[in-house]
Design a protein around this motif. Sequence first.
Motif, mmCIF file in Angstrom:
data_model
loop_
_atom_site.group_PDB
_atom_site.id
_atom_site.type_symbol
_atom_site.label_atom_id
_atom_site.label_comp_id
_atom_site.label_asym_id
_atom_site.label_seq_id
_atom_site.Cartn_x
_atom_site.Cartn_y
_atom_site.Cartn_z
ATOM 1 N N SER A 200 4.075 -20.091 -43.783
ATOM 2 C CA SER A 200 4.565 -19.629 -42.484
ATOM 3 C C SER A 200 5.511 -18.458 -42.683
ATOM 4 O O SER A 200 6.045 -18.251 -43.777
ATOM 5 C CB SER A 200 5.277 -20.773 -41.758
ATOM 6 N N GLU B 9 8.798 -22.076 -44.456
ATOM 7 C CA GLU B 9 9.091 -23.509 -44.370
ATOM 8 C C GLU B 9 7.844 -24.378 -44.493
ATOM 9 O O GLU B 9 7.932 -25.549 -44.852
ATOM 10 C CB GLU B 9 9.797 -23.812 -43.042
ATOM 11 N N TRP B 10 6.666 -23.822 -44.188
ATOM 12 C CA TRP B 10 5.447 -24.617 -44.176
ATOM 13 C C TRP B 10 4.310 -23.873 -44.875
ATOM 14 O O TRP B 10 4.305 -22.646 -44.931
ATOM 15 C CB TRP B 10 5.001 -24.937 -42.746
ATOM 16 N N ALA C 275 0.192 -23.824 -44.273
ATOM 17 C CA ALA C 275 -0.965 -24.278 -43.507
ATOM 18 C C ALA C 275 -2.189 -24.131 -44.404
ATOM 19 O O ALA C 275 -2.348 -23.118 -45.085
ATOM 20 C CB ALA C 275 -1.131 -23.445 -42.243
ATOM 21 N N LEU D 254 -0.509 -28.970 -42.047
ATOM 22 C CA LEU D 254 0.768 -28.363 -42.391
ATOM 23 C C LEU D 254 1.428 -29.191 -43.479
ATOM 24 O O LEU D 254 1.438 -30.422 -43.415
ATOM 25 C CB LEU D 254 1.702 -28.303 -41.177
ATOM 26 N N MET D 255 2.005 -28.515 -44.472
ATOM 27 C CA MET D 255 2.663 -29.198 -45.569
ATOM 28 C C MET D 255 3.836 -28.347 -46.048
ATOM 29 O O MET D 255 3.792 -27.121 -45.986
ATOM 30 C CB MET D 255 1.673 -29.406 -46.724
ATOM 31 N N ARG D 256 4.895 -28.996 -46.516
ATOM 32 C CA ARG D 256 6.005 -28.262 -47.122
ATOM 33 C C ARG D 256 5.530 -27.596 -48.413
ATOM 34 O O ARG D 256 4.661 -28.137 -49.104
ATOM 35 C CB ARG D 256 7.174 -29.202 -47.415
ATOM 36 N N GLU E 7 5.793 -33.946 -46.982
ATOM 37 C CA GLU E 7 5.874 -33.934 -45.514
ATOM 38 C C GLU E 7 4.720 -33.181 -44.868
ATOM 39 O O GLU E 7 4.896 -32.146 -44.229
ATOM 40 C CB GLU E 7 7.204 -33.304 -45.069
ATOM 41 N N SER E 8 3.511 -33.730 -45.004
ATOM 42 C CA SER E 8 2.342 -33.083 -44.422
ATOM 43 C C SER E 8 1.942 -33.746 -43.119
ATOM 44 O O SER E 8 2.202 -34.940 -42.901
ATOM 45 C CB SER E 8 1.177 -33.112 -45.402
ATOM 46 N N TRP F 18 -1.140 -16.575 -39.697
ATOM 47 C CA TRP F 18 -0.015 -16.920 -38.832
ATOM 48 C C TRP F 18 0.304 -15.754 -37.904
ATOM 49 O O TRP F 18 0.195 -14.592 -38.308
ATOM 50 C CB TRP F 18 1.238 -17.205 -39.652
ATOM 51 N N VAL G 78 1.240 -24.682 -33.284
ATOM 52 C CA VAL G 78 1.845 -25.500 -34.331
ATOM 53 C C VAL G 78 2.590 -26.676 -33.725
ATOM 54 O O VAL G 78 2.692 -27.749 -34.318
ATOM 55 C CB VAL G 78 2.786 -24.641 -35.202
#
Length: 363
Positions: free
Chosen positions: A271, A275-276, A278, A291-293, A298-299, A313, A339
């Motif tokens: 992103s 932070e993310w 995709a 979405l995942m870190r 944290e997906s 994006w 999102v």
Amino acid sequence: MSLSSSFVRITGLVLVVVLAACSSDDDAPSDTSAPQPEAAPARFVDIESATFVVTSPVAGDAELFLVEGRADTAWTRLTFSSGLDNGAEWIPGRRSVIFHSARDGEAATDLDLYLLDVTADFADEETRHMRNADAVRLTDAPGADYLPAIDPEGARVAFVSRRAEGVEVAATSGHVYRLSIPQPYSGGPAASPGEPEGGAGSLPLATRITETPINASLPPAWSPDGRALFFVRRTEEGTELRVIPAAGSSPGSGERLILADVNFNYTPLPSPDGEWLAYTAEGDDAARVVLMRPDGTESRALTQSGRVYVDQWLPDGSTLIVTSWDQEAERTDAMLLSVEDGTLERLFTGVARPSTGVAVRIR
């Protein structure tokens, strides 16, 4: 769906564009029976101020088109090569794109990177057809150089290459490379091959980033600060999402695993705020956007069904541009994906102009 069959499917979408051919006219006719896009919800950035370059097949051949705003009728053809033109990416700060192409008479497996200035003035049909000669060649190695990704500063392009480079690198293995992007002439908008690395009169020098082959026809992606590259490696067990410093001391230096999975995961795209990530997670029943870190934690899935593929994006980070395969209509549409809540909204209909490889430039 097996990993190998999934790989063939996405390679077709990204590289060869296996879609129904549209009209051979320079501007393909609109399909008034197709559903027209609704006004963009307030949560999206102002799409009307955007300029897009998309790939669409013309008489069975993939060409680049310019779309101002989200107009479904005003498309301007940019390339007129009898070979494949695809994978366009805007150069930040310039009205120019880099794309991969098999120019007239070249085999589809012998792709190279080209730079094209996208001017606002297309005076007449003859001028437009001459634009095929305006494309500046950036690579000319045996084998395919394709799927460009441009850094946030517009100074470097990373790409996938299946070139032969000595006995230690097979011509079919696939690696990630980078090279410096030539700067425009001071006297006009056209770009010059220049000599950023390769010396006077030569093409830019490409530097290999990876040490172990990636075994994939899948594009890399730059981190928002331009310091790292995200990419996919196919293995016997499945796929791996990885990250590597863009300017490492040697090929493979600092490479790090993010996610290893038996499923077909690809196109990890950070992103704008970093932070993310995709990415597309493809299985037998669906291709989902997840979405995942960036550290692999944290997906959450943004889509649950259908076949939806990550493209880009939007700058504010609220929305992804994706391509969605409509099986019933047998077409590929460009879509906006929220999102926040996973809402999908059509951006370009694929009935009259099947589209893939959507690149957006916000003015």
